[in-house]
Write a protein that holds these residues in place. Structure first.
Motif, PDB file in Angstrom:
ATOM      1  N   PHE A 111       7.913 -61.584 -16.249  1.00 14.43           N
ATOM      2  CA  PHE A 111       8.161 -62.824 -15.506  1.00 14.43           C
ATOM      3  C   PHE A 111       8.382 -63.989 -16.465  1.00 14.43           C
ATOM      4  CE2 PHE A 111       6.717 -66.747 -13.430  1.00 14.43           C
ATOM      5  CZ  PHE A 111       7.638 -66.785 -12.394  1.00 14.43           C
ATOM      6  N   VAL A 125      12.903 -63.926  -7.780  1.00 15.35           N
ATOM      7  CA  VAL A 125      12.116 -62.706  -7.957  1.00 15.35           C
ATOM      8  C   VAL A 125      10.658 -62.944  -7.566  1.00 15.35           C
ATOM      9  CG1 VAL A 125      11.288 -61.002  -9.634  1.00 15.35           C
ATOM     10  CG2 VAL A 125      13.658 -61.800  -9.735  1.00 15.35           C
ATOM     11  N   LEU A 126      10.113 -64.115  -7.923  1.00 15.20           N
ATOM     12  CA  LEU A 126       8.738 -64.440  -7.550  1.00 15.20           C
ATOM     13  C   LEU A 126       8.583 -64.529  -6.038  1.00 15.20           C
ATOM     14  CD1 LEU A 126       5.847 -65.309  -8.241  1.00 15.20           C
ATOM     15  CD2 LEU A 126       6.694 -67.667  -8.443  1.00 15.20           C
ATOM     16  N   THR A 127       9.549 -65.141  -5.374  1.00 16.79           N
ATOM     17  CA  THR A 127       9.509 -65.236  -3.916  1.00 16.79           C
ATOM     18  C   THR A 127       9.530 -63.856  -3.282  1.00 16.79           C
ATOM     19  OG1 THR A 127      10.654 -67.376  -3.968  1.00 16.79           O
ATOM     20  CG2 THR A 127      10.680 -66.168  -1.880  1.00 16.79           C
ATOM     21  N   PHE A 128      10.367 -62.972  -3.809  1.00 18.34           N
ATOM     22  CA  PHE A 128      10.427 -61.590  -3.317  1.00 18.34           C
ATOM     23  C   PHE A 128       9.092 -60.902  -3.550  1.00 18.34           C
ATOM     24  CE2 PHE A 128      11.320 -57.066  -3.865  1.00 18.34           C
ATOM     25  CZ  PHE A 128      12.036 -56.785  -2.715  1.00 18.34           C
ATOM     26  N   TRP A 129       8.519 -61.088  -4.746  1.00 18.15           N
ATOM     27  CA  TRP A 129       7.221 -60.482  -5.079  1.00 18.15           C
ATOM     28  C   TRP A 129       6.151 -60.932  -4.081  1.00 18.15           C
ATOM     29  CZ3 TRP A 129       2.215 -61.656  -5.998  1.00 18.15           C
ATOM     30  CH2 TRP A 129       1.433 -60.714  -6.676  1.00 18.15           C
ATOM     31  N   VAL A 132       6.587 -59.281  -0.596  1.00 20.39           N
ATOM     32  CA  VAL A 132       6.120 -57.889  -0.536  1.00 20.39           C
ATOM     33  C   VAL A 132       4.598 -57.830  -0.601  1.00 20.39           C
ATOM     34  CG1 VAL A 132       6.158 -55.633  -1.682  1.00 20.39           C
ATOM     35  CG2 VAL A 132       8.248 -57.011  -1.570  1.00 20.39           C
ATOM     36  N   ALA A 142       4.665 -54.633  -4.953  1.00 17.10           N
ATOM     37  CA  ALA A 142       5.400 -55.879  -5.142  1.00 17.10           C
ATOM     38  C   ALA A 142       6.018 -55.929  -6.538  1.00 17.10           C
ATOM     39  CB  ALA A 142       4.474 -57.074  -4.937  1.00 17.10           C
ATOM     40  N   SER A 143       5.263 -55.464  -7.522  1.00 18.69           N
ATOM     41  CA  SER A 143       5.735 -55.488  -8.910  1.00 18.69           C
ATOM     42  C   SER A 143       6.886 -54.528  -9.141  1.00 18.69           C
ATOM     43  CB  SER A 143       4.576 -55.154  -9.856  1.00 18.69           C
ATOM     44  OG  SER A 143       3.521 -56.076  -9.712  1.00 18.69           O
ATOM     45  N   SER A 146      10.022 -55.702  -7.166  1.00 18.25           N
ATOM     46  CA  SER A 146      10.573 -56.911  -7.790  1.00 18.25           C
ATOM     47  C   SER A 146      11.295 -56.572  -9.083  1.00 18.25           C
ATOM     48  CB  SER A 146       9.459 -57.920  -8.053  1.00 18.25           C
ATOM     49  OG  SER A 146       8.871 -58.339  -6.844  1.00 18.25           O
ATOM     50  N   SER A 150      15.293 -57.221  -9.946  1.00 17.78           N
ATOM     51  CA  SER A 150      15.451 -58.333 -10.885  1.00 17.78           C
ATOM     52  C   SER A 150      16.762 -58.279 -11.665  1.00 17.78           C
ATOM     53  CB  SER A 150      14.271 -58.377 -11.856  1.00 17.78           C
ATOM     54  OG  SER A 150      14.197 -57.179 -12.611  1.00 17.78           O
TER      55      SER A 150
END
Length: 196
Positions: A111, A125-129, A132, A142-143, A146, A150
């Motif tokens: 990140f 990507v953080l928002t997606f993480w 999830v 989530a990781s 993501s 990414s």
């Protein structure tokens, strides 16, 4: 740019990336996080074993290991070299020379790399993480997901083949490092992360 300077920079990046902040912070609190919880040196396990503040500290330190080498490199090297430096930072964290080439799972450091490459990519990507994680409660899921998206976000927004390949290989490393989590998930034994 001299090629020798680049190789020295890569070596320094690897050595910085290899610093096991989770283990160091754990020792400060009198804990060996490798022997408790999941046994991982990352922020999630530090939070489980020691507490929220220690976990946040490790998260920030691990992210900075990825951020600073890449952010600085962007001013001195072309993208094909920056992409190698980005990959090296994550490799250092996941396969630390200080831990006999063992290490964390690379998410926070990756990140930090994304943040250095592009704030917009990092936020997407953080928002997606978060989406999830808040939906499922699983940090690993989530990781992994993501990481999986990414590199495509990098490709679409940055349109740089070198950064895209770096993102792709970082995703492979992160997914590989989460294999044990995936195995436990398929067996119904993976714990959701719930902090009370």
């Amino acid at each position: 740019m001299e090629i020798n300077s680049f190789f020295i920079y890569v070596l320094i990046t690897y050595l910085i990336g290899s610093i096991p902040f989770g283990l160091i912070v754990g020792k400060i609190f009198g804990k060996d996080v490798r022997k408790e919880g999941s046994g991982n040196i990352g922020a999630t396990n530090v939070t489980r074993v020691i507490g929220k503040k220690a976990g946040i500290l490790v998260l920030l330190l691990d992210a900075l290991k990825g951020f600073f080498p890449v952010y600085i490199a962007k001013y001195y090297f072309p993208s094909k070299y920056v992409s190698i430096i980005a990959l090296t930072a994550v490799i250092g964290h996941c396969f630390s020379i200080y831990l006999k080439f063992k290490g964390g799972k690379g998410v926070a450091t990756a990140f930090g790399v994304l943040l250095a490459l592009s704030l917009k990519v990092a936020l997407i990507v953080l928002t997606f993480w978060l989406g999830v994680f808040l939906t499922t409660g699983y940090v690993f899921l989530a990781s992994v997901l993501s990481a999986g998206i990414s590199w495509s976000v990098i490709y679409v927004l940055l349109d740089d083949i070198y950064y895209t390949f770096a993102g792709f290989f970082i995703a492979i490393i992160i997914i590989f490092k989460h294999k044990s989590n995936l195995d436990r998930f398929l067996e119904g034994k993976e714990n959701r992360f719930i902090y009370k």
